[in-house]
Design an enzyme around this catalytic site. Structure first.
Site, PDB file in Angstrom:
ATOM      1  CD  GLN A  10     -10.337 -11.301  -7.660  1.00 56.03           C
ATOM      2  OE1 GLN A  10     -10.881 -12.316  -7.318  1.00 56.03           O
ATOM      3  NE2 GLN A  10      -9.617 -10.607  -8.364  1.00 56.03           N
ATOM      4  CB  SER A  88     -17.704 -14.990  -6.462  1.00 59.79           C
ATOM      5  OG  SER A  88     -16.833 -14.905  -7.387  1.00 59.79           O
ATOM      6  CG  LEU A  89     -14.348 -13.849  -2.365  1.00 64.97           C
ATOM      7  CD1 LEU A  89     -14.199 -13.071  -0.779  1.00 64.97           C
ATOM      8  CD2 LEU A  89     -12.870 -12.581  -3.559  1.00 64.97           C
ATOM      9  NE  ARG A 113     -13.454 -19.257  -5.456  1.00 69.80           N
ATOM     10  CZ  ARG A 113     -14.068 -18.072  -6.754  1.00 69.80           C
ATOM     11  NH1 ARG A 113     -13.090 -17.047  -6.237  1.00 69.80           N
ATOM     12  NH2 ARG A 113     -14.811 -17.804  -6.588  1.00 69.80           N
ATOM     13  CG  HIS A 193     -17.596 -16.775 -11.865  1.00 68.63           C
ATOM     14  ND1 HIS A 193     -17.548 -17.928 -11.206  1.00 68.63           N
ATOM     15  CD2 HIS A 193     -17.061 -15.529 -11.760  1.00 68.63           C
ATOM     16  CE1 HIS A 193     -17.655 -17.702  -9.699  1.00 68.63           C
ATOM     17  NE2 HIS A 193     -17.125 -16.151  -9.801  1.00 68.63           N
ATOM     18  CD  GLN A 242     -17.725 -19.838  -6.735  1.00 72.87           C
ATOM     19  OE1 GLN A 242     -16.855 -19.121  -6.236  1.00 72.87           O
ATOM     20  NE2 GLN A 242     -18.913 -19.394  -5.383  1.00 72.87           N
TER      21      GLN A 242
END
Length: 291
Positions: A10, A88-89, A113, A193, A242
């Protein structure tokens, strides 16, 4: 020379990303159409035309960045690299690229998510900030003393922290007192996170129950372990983990040369990861995918 595909998280989004690919490449167009169908929403219209505030909604931007990244990969026709990684994503994108997740499942998981992350914390209660100019151990100590969390260990001197708003604001002040060059909030709608995302982790565990994760064609260098991972059950647990723990990106990149990797190729909008790589490991050549 051995390369690794890396996929962004992101913050890499922009209105209009991927539109030229959609208009000129059948493989890319098929990706956007499949994502639209999977979400029962014309997400591609938001990606191409905005408005920006709608694109940046967590539930939209996560599948959007993934869709653009996979469209770029498929438009290029490039074969998968011996390893993959994602920030991350971007881990979901990497798993899709390596055949562990279908494109439709990846889109639905990232929508789930994003919704889970948004609903986990009331608007305004959390905060995410970047600390520049301090080493990771100093930032960890500051977070421990102020009851917030390290969200991203991005590169030497760039650490993202996250948690309750007051705690993060106190940690930012402490970081400045400790000599940070900058300590500033990030324009994210949710704290990422960190422990505040425990409800989202529970929701993602439920969402992943109905999804098949196959053994990836190429091992994933995991945000959880900063090491190669192939077991589907371990991958599922890492995706849940995560949400409440920090992304170990600096360590992941440092591990790459020991695996024979000499080059990172970023696939997706922006060039955040390409910029981070040389700051982390001068042995690696960093570049963007050329289509």
């Amino acid at each position: 020379m051995s390369s690794i595909f890396v996929f962004p998280g992101q913050g890499s989004q922009s209105v209009g990303m991927g539109r030229e690919l959609y208009e000129n490449n059948a493989a890319a167009r098929a990706v956007f159409d499949e994502v639209d169908d999977a979400l029962n929403q014309k997400l591609s219209d938001i990606i191409f035309n905005g408005p920006m505030d709608e694109l940046t909604l967590t539930a939209n931007v996560q599948p959007a960045i993934m869709a653009v990244s996979i469209a770029m990969l498929r438009a290029s026709g490039a074969a998968i690299t011996p390893y993959v990684a994602g920030h991350s994503l971007g881990e979901y994108t990497a798993l899709c690229a390596a055949g562990a997740l279908t494109l439709a499942d990846t889109a639905r998981l990232l929508r789930a998510r994003g919704n889970a992350m948004q609903s986990a914390v009331p608007v305004g209660d959390g905060l995410t900030a970047v600390i520049l100019g301090l080493d990771i151990e100093t930032v960890r100590t500051i977070c421990s003393e102020n009851d917030c969390d390290v969200a991203n260990d991005n590169s030497p001197g760039q650490v993202v922290i996250s948690g309750p708003r007051d705690a993060v604001e106190n940690a930012m002040a402490a970081a400045k007192s400790a000599g940070a060059k900058r300590a500033m909030p990030l324009a994210l709608s949710v704290p990422v996170h960190c422990r505040m995302q425990a409800p989202a982790a529970d929701q993602m565990r439920a969402a992943l129950e109905g999804i098949e994760i196959k053994t990836p064609q190429s091992p994933l260098i995991s945000n959880k372990t900063a090491a190669a991972m192939t077991d589907p059950d371990e991958i599922k647990e890492a995706l849940i983990y995560q949400l409440t723990h920090g992304v170990r990106w600096r360590e992941s990149v440092l591990a790459m040369p020991s695996l024979g990797i000499t080059e990172t190729i970023e696939i997706g909008p922006g060039s955040v990861l390409t910029g981070l790589t040389p700051r982390i490991c001068s042995e690696l050549n960093a570049k963007k995918l050329e289509i």
